[in-house]
Design an enzyme around this catalytic site. Structure first.
Site, PDB file in Angstrom:
ATOM      1  N   SER A 134      44.579  48.906   5.792  1.00 19.74           N
ATOM      2  CA  SER A 134      45.055  47.532   5.841  1.00 19.74           C
ATOM      3  C   SER A 134      44.827  47.069   7.273  1.00 19.74           C
ATOM      4  CB  SER A 134      46.530  47.468   5.477  1.00 19.74           C
ATOM      5  OG  SER A 134      46.923  46.118   5.359  1.00 19.74           O
ATOM      6  N   GLU A 135      44.087  45.959   7.448  1.00 21.66           N
ATOM      7  CA  GLU A 135      43.562  45.666   8.784  1.00 21.66           C
ATOM      8  C   GLU A 135      44.629  45.230   9.785  1.00 21.66           C
ATOM      9  OE1 GLU A 135      42.496  44.066   6.033  1.00 21.66           O
ATOM     10  OE2 GLU A 135      42.218  41.918   6.428  1.00 21.66           O
ATOM     11  N   ASN A 136      45.870  45.040   9.329  1.00 20.66           N
ATOM     12  CA  ASN A 136      46.924  44.789  10.320  1.00 20.66           C
ATOM     13  C   ASN A 136      47.385  46.078  10.998  1.00 20.66           C
ATOM     14  OD1 ASN A 136      48.004  45.411   7.723  1.00 20.66           O
ATOM     15  ND2 ASN A 136      50.033  44.811   8.427  1.00 20.66           N
TER      16      ASN A 136
END
Lengths: 230, 218, 230, 218
Positions: D46-48
């Site tokens: 998840s790119e966060n």
């Protein structure tokens, strides 16, 4: 998905002569002892070794210099090694000396997918020769490129079966960036634990970067300069 | 009497301010940490990846996993932090280090410094010195005023390969304290008992001597 | 050396109208709630705010939009905020939209002292307009510049009196890089502990980057999308 | 019968391989995680700032400090790791993600993708999409074959502002599976009961139809 190997020699099965390797550590601090031993035993030669230092005569990368496995060293400081000096003066060894911060950052940029960047280090010195020079906000910078390797060999304190790594004290040094910059990254750890045992907030190198991992043995952890308080 | 290496370190320690983050090079610079004024919080950075470097450990506390940039066993103080080499040089380049103290073979009157290579002899490498001098805003050079042959190390221009250009702001030698600006060495203080004539005779670069040059406190 | 402040309003005493601010967080995750409230109360206006998102109508940066304190937003995604849309369409607000990875990396480069770098994101799109385009190893990249701020406002889980910060779970997001990129960095923490209580191996942001720190209060930690397993 | 969104996700799940690190976009791509074959280890990014993203939490396990890039409360699996946005996009740009699945408004026969902006309407921002498409080696687009007006989304060239150029390698729509190469959409599979004629009539870009086009397994 199995990343776990039995030992160093099984983990380096495909490192052949002519390969470019990154080796973690600063001086003898946090060096991949088991992997270096296995490389000496295997005997792959004509290696290009990227490492901040070149070990000492009888430990670390010095062992690989003795066996003449190293064609080229890319380092920032190599002053602790007599055999190194001998081979260099005899023309048996190529050396590329790079400012330490530039070396660390070039490696980091490979792991960040950034092909080039600008740094002030070396401007106006022989390090700048042949490089693009550019002014930003009134200051001069050199363009430097990301540095990649076929294999990155690092040593961490703890690791899990999915390749997550945790380092102890000053041993993080070049190893974190190198772990992210290898096409194949091989990690040796003092303690290998099942996935889930390391707190995900405390991981220094996420397992996505680590392709092979094994529990090392017989760590000597040699001290270069034993200094004590009187 | 000219300063010994401890005297040089002690004088440099007067440049410290509370809350400074400081990088000390190998040799005389390292000694500065022994003269931090009491009550002052100074955080030492070691470029292999540590802030809050403490003194050498007691024999029983030696930890092979904890060394400084000089590869010596050290300790870490409460509130210190470990990080990797990338972050270490990131904070150096980003100007977060308030004071950098390092040795030199030669300094030129325009602030150029040579410290890493003697052509024809062994080359050990520049280590982190080029990154430090290219980035720091406040660089003090700690060195002997002359080399072993008695030749001045404060020169019109450097003869040895450079480490960095126009970066040295101050020099503390066994003979005095010098500010480097306007293409000259500005004499700020004399070592106790050292004459202006001696300093003039041992400084090859352009030396600016103001009307009054205080003698350093002993 | 005293970095500890009593509360948010004392810590932002010198943030004046026209300042450029970085605000940590992703969506409403890990945002500096106390600092935003203090800014709304103080009323500094004409602010340039660098933040991945713009909050929602009644929380986060949305509160500062309501009071019209924001002149310009630099973000990657602002789709959660009606007031934002209204001000943008009325020409009351400037917006600079940047790919998320480019935004994060531009901020990181400020903390690394690197003025410019190359990234592939946005090549061939309107994001590339006016930028230097360059080929490395057969792939096209844009040159992007480091992004600085007068003040960086971040929220961590735990912090110590020397400014060392530790984050919890997914709240690290933009806050780590922003903490390193501010000329003045102000951190609010859920728990402020004496120096030495945090393991130096577990610190996410070393205190050298943090100029002011205080223990926040009344954290709401609003959840944007409450999703549960049935 | 054309696939519904679950069918599209299920078909994409067949592209997974053991050990893959995968980034799934918001919408249909997220559903792919429900169809990971048993015994296969897939690590979702998840790119966060997370690897090893798990399912939504039970009510009692909701943690406001743990969300995904869609801002939804989630969990982390054993062996997962948290990191910051810089590292997250670093691993994306460095090509460490084996498979990226995302939605699109339009895909062109040369692999261009448009997904982030409709001029004149509200602009929400590109989020991480431009970084993902510029970096990933293996990009699958999951989308409906036509838009709400019934117009083809597989086009000779994109009309909307681009997200990235020449990057899409495969498309799974409600009607079939397409490889994007040699400046054409190559039909690999038909959705169950969907005719080649229907696909041809709804594909505006150049469509290559081989002699035999297998029907997708239900």
């Amino acid at each position: 998905m199995n990343k776990v190997f039995k030992d160093a020699s099984s983990a380096i099965f495909d490192i052949e002569s002519g390969a470019t390797l990154m080796l973690g550590g600063f001086g003898l601090n946090g060096i991949p002892e088991n992997l270096i031993s296995a490389l000496v035993q295997k005997g792959a030669s004509q290696l290009t070794c990227i490492s901040n230092n070149a070990g000492v005569d009888d430990f670390g990368i010095g062992l690989m210099l003795k066996t003449k496995q190293v064609k080229k060293m890319i380092s920032s400081y190599v002053g602790e090694n007599k055999e190194f000096e001998r081979q260099l003066l005899n023309g048996e060894l190529e050396v590329d000396l790079i400012p330490q911060g530039t070396l660390a950052t070039r490696i980091a940029m490979a792991g960040l997918g950034i092909p080039a960047f600008y740094t002030p280090a070396g401007y106006g010195t022989e390090v700048a020769e042949g490089k693009e020079i550019r002014e930003f906000n009134g200051k001069m910078y050199l363009m430097e490129h990301a540095l990649h390797a076929d294999f990155s060999l690092v040593k961490a304190w703890k690791g899990d079966t999915l390749g997550n790594l945790v380092f102890r004290k000053s041993t993080r040094n070049f190893s974190v960036a190198m772990a992210k910059a290898g096409n194949i990254t091989i990690a040796e750890v003092e303690e290998l634990v099942p996935a889930g045992e390391i707190d995900p907030d405390d991981i220094h190198v996420p397992g996505i970067y680590v392709h092979r991992i094994f529990q090392g043995k017989d760590y000597e952890k040699r001290i270069e300069k034993r200094t004590v308080q009187l | 009497m000219a300063l010994d290496k401890y005297g040089i370190a002690k004088r440099i320690a007067k440049e410290l301010q509370d809350g400074y983050y400081v990088n000390l090079g190998i040799g005389i610079p390292t000694l500065v940490s022994n003269y931090v004024p009491e009550g002052m919080t100074i955080m030492l950075q070691s470029e292999n990846g540590m802030l809050g470097m403490g003194p050498y450990p007691k024999e029983a506390d030696i930890d092979a996993d904890l060394i400084n940039a000089g590869k010596e066993t050290v300790t870490i103080l409460p509130g210190g932090a470990f990080f990797d080499s990338v972050e270490s040089f990131g904070m150096i380049r980003a100007g977060k280090i308030n004071l950098t103290v390092l040795g030199a073979m030669e300094v030129a009157q325009n602030g150029d410094i040579a410290s890493w290579k003697i052509p024809g002899k062994m080359v050990k490498g520049m280590g982190g010195a080029m990154d430090l001098v290219a980035s720091a805003k406040n660089i003090i050079v700690a060195m002997q005023h002359t080399n072993r042959e008695g030749e001045s190390k404060l020169l019109p221009q450097c003869n040895l390969p450079l480490t960095g250009v126009g970066c040295v702001t101050k020099i503390v030698t066994d003979l005095g304290v010098f500010e480097v600006k306007d293409n000259a060495f500005h004499l700020l203080e004399r070592a106790p008992g050292v004459s202006i004539e001696e300093i003039q005779s041992k400084t090859a670069g352009k030396l600016f001597v103001p009307d009054f040059v205080p003698e350093m406190e002993a």
